[in-house]
Write an enzyme that holds these catalytic residues in place. Structure first.
Site: not given
Length: 123
Positions: A85-87, A114
């Site tokens: 996952h990232c932002q 996120y």
């Protein structure tokens, strides 16, 4: 032998599925591919920080090196619960694609990132 394309259906994981997986699984490796600055502002509990530009190198490490650097066991190629996952989802998708190219057939991306996680967790 199954075609790699068959797995593309499960390339993404939803917030609800990730939350359930975090609650019930001891084998989940949740990889946060954001920058250190982003991670310093907040992270999903239990995630391991491996910045996007180092994902290839990290997954190519010997298991002992991976353990020493990240503090967790390096996943096997067929690990059922490997989530990136990232932002917002884009970098997580890139990392998921890289992992799949390296043979991690079950790698998935938490597309909400996120941003979605932090919004839903504050409710």
């Amino acid at each position: 032998m199954t075609s790699p394309r068959k797995n593309l259906v499960t390339k993404e994981i939803s917030y609800e599925d990730l939350k359930a997986l975090l609650a019930r699984s001891n084998n989940l490796l949740l990889v946060d591919v954001r920058t250190k600055e982003e991670v310093d502002k907040g992270k999903i509990q239990g995630s391991v920080h491996i910045p996007l530009d180092t994902v290839d190198a990290a997954l190519a490490m010997a298991p002992e090196q991976f353990q020493a650097k990240y503090g967790v066991t390096k996943p096997q190629l067929d690990v059922p619960e490997l989530v990136f996952h990232c932002q917002l989802g884009r970098r997580g998708d890139v990392a998921t694609t890289k992992a799949r190219q390296l043979g991690y057939v079950n790698a998935r991306n938490f597309a909400g990132g996120y941003k979605e996680w932090s919004e839903k967790e504050k409710k």
